[in-house]
Design an enzyme around this catalytic site. Structure first.
Site, PDB file in Angstrom:
ATOM      1  N   ASP A  33     118.034  77.287  -4.399  1.00 51.73           N
ATOM      2  CA  ASP A  33     117.429  78.284  -5.293  1.00 51.73           C
ATOM      3  C   ASP A  33     116.437  77.604  -6.238  1.00 51.73           C
ATOM      4  O   ASP A  33     115.382  78.156  -6.551  1.00 51.73           O
ATOM      5  CB  ASP A  33     118.508  78.985  -6.132  1.00 51.73           C
ATOM      6  CG  ASP A  33     119.402  79.861  -5.264  1.00 51.73           C
ATOM      7  OD1 ASP A  33     119.158  79.929  -4.044  1.00 51.73           O
ATOM      8  OD2 ASP A  33     120.343  80.471  -5.822  1.00 51.73           O
ATOM      9  N   GLU A  35     114.640  74.923  -5.738  1.00 46.09           N
ATOM     10  CA  GLU A  35     113.397  74.603  -5.031  1.00 46.09           C
ATOM     11  C   GLU A  35     112.544  75.866  -4.859  1.00 46.09           C
ATOM     12  O   GLU A  35     111.324  75.848  -5.042  1.00 46.09           O
ATOM     13  CB  GLU A  35     113.747  73.980  -3.661  1.00 46.09           C
ATOM     14  CG  GLU A  35     112.570  73.653  -2.771  1.00 46.09           C
ATOM     15  CD  GLU A  35     111.707  72.496  -3.289  1.00 46.09           C
ATOM     16  OE1 GLU A  35     110.748  72.151  -2.602  1.00 46.09           O
ATOM     17  OE2 GLU A  35     111.976  71.955  -4.386  1.00 46.09           O
ATOM     18  N   TYR A  36     113.219  76.963  -4.509  1.00 47.23           N
ATOM     19  CA  TYR A  36     112.510  78.240  -4.345  1.00 47.23           C
ATOM     20  C   TYR A  36     111.819  78.618  -5.673  1.00 47.23           C
ATOM     21  O   TYR A  36     110.631  78.968  -5.694  1.00 47.23           O
ATOM     22  CB  TYR A  36     113.487  79.334  -3.911  1.00 47.23           C
ATOM     23  CG  TYR A  36     112.799  80.658  -3.655  1.00 47.23           C
ATOM     24  CD1 TYR A  36     112.319  80.985  -2.391  1.00 47.23           C
ATOM     25  CD2 TYR A  36     112.619  81.577  -4.690  1.00 47.23           C
ATOM     26  CE1 TYR A  36     111.675  82.183  -2.157  1.00 47.23           C
ATOM     27  CE2 TYR A  36     111.962  82.778  -4.464  1.00 47.23           C
ATOM     28  CZ  TYR A  36     111.492  83.073  -3.192  1.00 47.23           C
ATOM     29  OH  TYR A  36     110.838  84.255  -2.979  1.00 47.23           O
ATOM     30  N   SER A  82     117.370 115.878   7.421  1.00 49.14           N
ATOM     31  CA  SER A  82     118.748 115.464   7.139  1.00 49.14           C
ATOM     32  C   SER A  82     119.568 115.716   8.406  1.00 49.14           C
ATOM     33  O   SER A  82     119.014 116.145   9.417  1.00 49.14           O
ATOM     34  CB  SER A  82     119.300 116.222   5.946  1.00 49.14           C
ATOM     35  OG  SER A  82     119.054 117.592   6.104  1.00 49.14           O
ATOM     36  N   LEU A  83     120.835 115.447   8.353  1.00 50.91           N
ATOM     37  CA  LEU A  83     121.651 115.505   9.576  1.00 50.91           C
ATOM     38  C   LEU A  83     122.722 116.581   9.465  1.00 50.91           C
ATOM     39  O   LEU A  83     123.294 116.780   8.388  1.00 50.91           O
ATOM     40  CB  LEU A  83     122.335 114.152   9.806  1.00 50.91           C
ATOM     41  CG  LEU A  83     121.402 112.970  10.087  1.00 50.91           C
ATOM     42  CD1 LEU A  83     122.167 111.658   9.981  1.00 50.91           C
ATOM     43  CD2 LEU A  83     120.767 113.110  11.467  1.00 50.91           C
ATOM     44  N   GLU A 113     125.343 104.353  14.679  1.00 51.05           N
ATOM     45  CA  GLU A 113     124.975 103.535  13.517  1.00 51.05           C
ATOM     46  C   GLU A 113     125.902 103.897  12.350  1.00 51.05           C
ATOM     47  O   GLU A 113     126.198 105.073  12.170  1.00 51.05           O
ATOM     48  CB  GLU A 113     123.525 103.858  13.106  1.00 51.05           C
ATOM     49  CG  GLU A 113     122.532 103.720  14.240  1.00 51.05           C
ATOM     50  CD  GLU A 113     121.158 104.347  13.938  1.00 51.05           C
ATOM     51  OE1 GLU A 113     120.958 104.863  12.822  1.00 51.05           O
ATOM     52  OE2 GLU A 113     120.304 104.311  14.833  1.00 51.05           O
ATOM     53  N   LYS A 115     126.816 105.219   8.913  1.00 48.50           N
ATOM     54  CA  LYS A 115     126.034 106.113   8.050  1.00 48.50           C
ATOM     55  C   LYS A 115     126.128 105.574   6.623  1.00 48.50           C
ATOM     56  O   LYS A 115     127.159 105.680   5.965  1.00 48.50           O
ATOM     57  CB  LYS A 115     126.557 107.543   8.121  1.00 48.50           C
ATOM     58  CG  LYS A 115     125.706 108.497   7.307  1.00 48.50           C
ATOM     59  CD  LYS A 115     126.071 109.936   7.553  1.00 48.50           C
ATOM     60  CE  LYS A 115     125.150 110.843   6.771  1.00 48.50           C
ATOM     61  NZ  LYS A 115     125.280 110.680   5.316  1.00 48.50           N
ATOM     62  N   ASP A 117     125.693 105.111   2.739  1.00 53.64           N
ATOM     63  CA  ASP A 117     125.728 106.050   1.621  1.00 53.64           C
ATOM     64  C   ASP A 117     124.811 105.507   0.531  1.00 53.64           C
ATOM     65  O   ASP A 117     125.258 104.887  -0.421  1.00 53.64           O
ATOM     66  CB  ASP A 117     127.176 106.159   1.135  1.00 53.64           C
ATOM     67  CG  ASP A 117     127.385 107.387   0.297  1.00 53.64           C
ATOM     68  OD1 ASP A 117     126.461 108.222   0.215  1.00 53.64           O
ATOM     69  OD2 ASP A 117     128.483 107.518  -0.280  1.00 53.64           O
ATOM     70  N   ARG A 136     112.947 110.394  -0.064  1.00 52.69           N
ATOM     71  CA  ARG A 136     112.982 111.513   0.871  1.00 52.69           C
ATOM     72  C   ARG A 136     112.542 112.804   0.184  1.00 52.69           C
ATOM     73  O   ARG A 136     111.890 113.655   0.789  1.00 52.69           O
ATOM     74  CB  ARG A 136     114.407 111.690   1.421  1.00 52.69           C
ATOM     75  CG  ARG A 136     114.471 112.527   2.668  1.00 52.69           C
ATOM     76  CD  ARG A 136     115.906 112.651   3.158  1.00 52.69           C
ATOM     77  NE  ARG A 136     116.540 113.788   2.523  1.00 52.69           N
ATOM     78  CZ  ARG A 136     116.452 115.027   2.995  1.00 52.69           C
ATOM     79  NH1 ARG A 136     115.798 115.284   4.096  1.00 52.69           N
ATOM     80  NH2 ARG A 136     117.027 116.026   2.364  1.00 52.69           N
ATOM     81  N   LYS A 291     123.012 109.113  17.741  1.00 57.40           N
ATOM     82  CA  LYS A 291     121.652 109.495  18.120  1.00 57.40           C
ATOM     83  C   LYS A 291     121.466 109.413  19.635  1.00 57.40           C
ATOM     84  O   LYS A 291     121.909 108.439  20.251  1.00 57.40           O
ATOM     85  CB  LYS A 291     120.628 108.559  17.454  1.00 57.40           C
ATOM     86  CG  LYS A 291     120.625 108.675  15.941  1.00 57.40           C
ATOM     87  CD  LYS A 291     119.646 107.731  15.277  1.00 57.40           C
ATOM     88  CE  LYS A 291     119.736 107.919  13.763  1.00 57.40           C
ATOM     89  NZ  LYS A 291     118.967 106.919  13.008  1.00 57.40           N
ATOM     90  N   CYS A 412     143.331  99.163 -33.421  1.00 53.55           N
ATOM     91  CA  CYS A 412     143.239  98.594 -34.775  1.00 53.55           C
ATOM     92  C   CYS A 412     143.242  99.647 -35.875  1.00 53.55           C
ATOM     93  O   CYS A 412     143.195  99.298 -37.063  1.00 53.55           O
ATOM     94  CB  CYS A 412     141.986  97.707 -34.895  1.00 53.55           C
ATOM     95  SG  CYS A 412     140.455  98.652 -34.897  1.00 53.55           S
ATOM     96  N   CYS A 429     134.735 101.585 -31.145  1.00 51.99           N
ATOM     97  CA  CYS A 429     135.396 100.935 -32.274  1.00 51.99           C
ATOM     98  C   CYS A 429     134.446  99.843 -32.748  1.00 51.99           C
ATOM     99  O   CYS A 429     134.084  98.969 -31.962  1.00 51.99           O
ATOM    100  CB  CYS A 429     136.735 100.333 -31.825  1.00 51.99           C
ATOM    101  SG  CYS A 429     137.379  99.129 -32.996  1.00 51.99           S
ATOM    102  N   CYS A 434     138.874  93.836 -34.055  1.00 55.56           N
ATOM    103  CA  CYS A 434     139.880  94.627 -33.330  1.00 55.56           C
ATOM    104  C   CYS A 434     140.549  93.739 -32.287  1.00 55.56           C
ATOM    105  O   CYS A 434     139.868  93.047 -31.518  1.00 55.56           O
ATOM    106  CB  CYS A 434     139.181  95.816 -32.671  1.00 55.56           C
ATOM    107  SG  CYS A 434     140.225  96.706 -31.510  1.00 55.56           S
TER     108      CYS A 434
HETATM  109  C1  9MJ Z   1     122.059 106.583   7.501  1.00 54.64           C
HETATM  110  N1  9MJ Z   1     122.167 107.301   6.397  1.00 54.64           N
HETATM  111  O1  9MJ Z   1     122.612 105.506   7.610  1.00 54.64           O
HETATM  112  C2  9MJ Z   1     119.981 108.368   9.699  1.00 54.64           C
HETATM  113  N2  9MJ Z   1     121.281 107.119   8.576  1.00 54.64           N
HETATM  114  O2  9MJ Z   1     118.531 109.529  11.239  1.00 54.64           O
HETATM  115  C3  9MJ Z   1     121.113 106.559   9.825  1.00 54.64           C
HETATM  116  N3  9MJ Z   1     120.575 108.244   8.534  1.00 54.64           N
HETATM  117  C4  9MJ Z   1     119.124 109.460  10.052  1.00 54.64           C
HETATM  118  N4  9MJ Z   1     120.301 107.347  10.514  1.00 54.64           N
HETATM  119  C5  9MJ Z   1     117.790 110.669  11.258  1.00 54.64           C
HETATM  120  N5  9MJ Z   1     121.695 105.405  10.232  1.00 54.64           N
HETATM  121  C6  9MJ Z   1     117.938 111.297  10.064  1.00 54.64           C
HETATM  122  C7  9MJ Z   1     118.773 110.528   9.286  1.00 54.64           C
END
Ligand code: 9MJ
Length: 469
Positions: A33, A35-36, A82-83, A113, A115, A117, A136, A291, A412, A429, A434
């Site tokens: 780190d 050196e970076y 969205s899905l 994949e 998903k 959050d 989005r 998918k 306290c 507080c 305390c």
């Molecule tokens: C998430 N949230 O990980 C999509 N997503 O594909 C993955 N969302 C997605 N794909 C098409 N891995 C619409 C949303």
């Protein structure tokens, strides 16, 4: 200008980009780190003296730009959909049947994949250089967050050529996240600074991306995983698997737990595997995205108003249970912040016994109308701290008692001051002496991240302070 300086700047830009990629994407650094930092400081020095050498994809651009007054809006070239959700195997089998019927084909394979959050974003690269990043938003129009996204170390500012090619336009979609351990330390630091903590990693990621001052975003531990594309010019893919392989080669972080080109049965088995793996991952996921692998098929299936017909989110069962609040106690933190904590009738939620849940602050209790003796729905999601989702009001029997924050510190007995921070009231507080604050300060001092004093734990500190030593 001296050619030596031009060459030095170009070499530093190239090397720093490579080392940053090794560190943040491959997790395999080859320099220290220190050196970076030394190389980065030298580059900053050169670019400050010769601003014409400060190219848009220079690693120095990751520290943040001058603050904005407001976010601009931009339309997505192609809507960000969205899905739809699936909640059990039957939903997924029906999804599969709809696809077979729609395509009149039975050679359907899938890519699965995790998903993530987090916060969905789109990144636009023109001639290989990151030129625009958007949220989005409503799927049609998003907010322009380019400067903020530039600060995310794992986002390439320039694409690697793949087979010697750089596409004319590449829009990449993915999810910005904060890993759980980074989230914990971010919240820990915020608590120490007397700032409002984030409820979960997703809120922390969203809040960090929504900063008008990108130097604040730069200080937050954001990460990204990419999984799809928007508009493409000068490149095309025939399968989702090929698309993901390309994104990885181009320099993006692509999730390790993706399975490509698999049958429906393997999809269902993959869901169970991922569910079992979930607790061991460094970040929160709330399901698995399935998918259709063949992109020609994706196009033929098309989309509904808000969601594609070729993908579905198979959600994990929420880990939540109903239990009772036996009492509400108040904890005093290191900087004197008073946090109400619900003491719960111990309950097994997805294999973990939960007996406490933070109530965050007074406003949260009022907003959710939480009372002692209430039955409550508790969720233990990816985030470590269990949360009360809501009160089951029709189980009230009249024995419930309203809770109010104490007028004086419960430890306290000195007076409390109220502060407004981020639309919430914080009770504090303000007595520096305390006992609770002293104990917390000492705990902080000896902790791993500070002086890391082995063997001096909570119990000993309690004894030392209680004995006035
Ligand atoms: C998430 N949230 O990980 C999509 N997503 O594909 C993955 N969302 C997605 N794909 C098409 N891995 C619409 C949303």
């Amino acid at each position: 200008m001296d050619k030596k300086i031009v060459d030095e700047a170009a070499a530093l830009q190239k090397e720093l980009t490579e080392h940053s990629y090794r560190y943040h994407v491959l997790d395999d650094p080859v320099i220290s780190d220190a050196e970076y930092d030394r190389m980065l400081r030298r580059l900053i020095q050169i670019e400050t003296q010769f601003p014409q050498l400060s190219v848009p994809d220079s690693p120095t651009k990751r520290v943040g730009a001058p603050p904005l007054d407001a976010f601009e809006q931009a339309d997505h070239s192609l809507p960000m959909l969205s899905l739809d959700n699936a909640f059990d195997d039957q939903d997924v089998k029906e999804f599969h049947q709809r696809i077979i019927k729609n395509l009149s084909a039975d050679d359907i394979t899938y890519t699965i994949e995790p998903k993530l959050d987090g916060v969905a974003v789109e990144l636009r690269y023109e001639q290989g250089v990151l030129t625009l990043a958007t949220t989005r938003g409503d799927g049609v129009t998003g907010e322009v967050i380019t400067e903020n996204v530039r600060t995310i170390r794992s986002v390439p500012l320039r694409l690697n050529p793949v087979d010697g090619n750089i596409p004319n336009i590449l829009e990449v979609r993915g999810e910005v996240i904060i890993k759980r351990d980074k989230f914990e330390s971010l919240n820990h630091d915020r608590e120490n600074m007397g700032e409002q903590v984030f409820a979960n990693p997703r809120n922390a990621a969203a809040g960090s991306l929504r900063q008008l001052d990108s130097s604040i975003t730069a200080s937050r531990p954001l990460d990204i995983f990419v999984y799809g594309t928007g508009l493409l010019e000068g490149i095309s893919f025939s399968t989702q698997a090929e698309l993901l392989d390309y994104l990885k080669s181009a320099g993006f972080p692509v999730n390790d737990h993706i399975k490509k080109n698999i049958s429906l049965d393997a999809v269902l088995a993959g869901y169970r595997e991922l569910d079992a793996l979930r607790q061991t991952l460094a970040y929160d996921i709330d399901g698995m995205v399935i998918k259709v692998n063949n992109i020609e098929y994706q196009h033929r299936l098309g989309q509904k108003i808000k969601s594609p017909r070729w993908a579905i989110a198979y959600k994990f069962a929420a880990v939540e249970e109903i239990t009772k609040i036996n009492d509400i106690v108040v904890q005093v933190g290191r900087t004197g912040t008073l946090t109400p904590v619900a003491l719960l009738e111990p309950v097994n939620i997805g294999g973990v016994i939960v007996s406490r849940a933070t109530l965050h602050n007074e406003d949260e209790i009022k907003r959710k109308d939480i009372r002692i003796n209430d039955s409550v729905l508790v969720i233990r999601s990816g985030d470590v701290i269990p949360k009360i989702i809501k009160v089951i009001k029709d189980q009230r029997d009249g024995s419930e008692k309203n809770f109010s924050m104490p007028e004086v510190c419960p430890v306290c007995s000195k007076s409390i001051e109220k502060e407004r921070i981020d639309k919430s009231t914080i009770n504090r507080c303000v007595n520096f002496n305390c006992q609770a604050q002293i104990k917390e300060r000492l705990r902080h001092f000896v902790s791993k991240k500070a002086f890391n004093i082995d063997g001096l734990g909570k119990k000993i500190i309690e004894q030392l302070v209680d004995e006035q030593l």
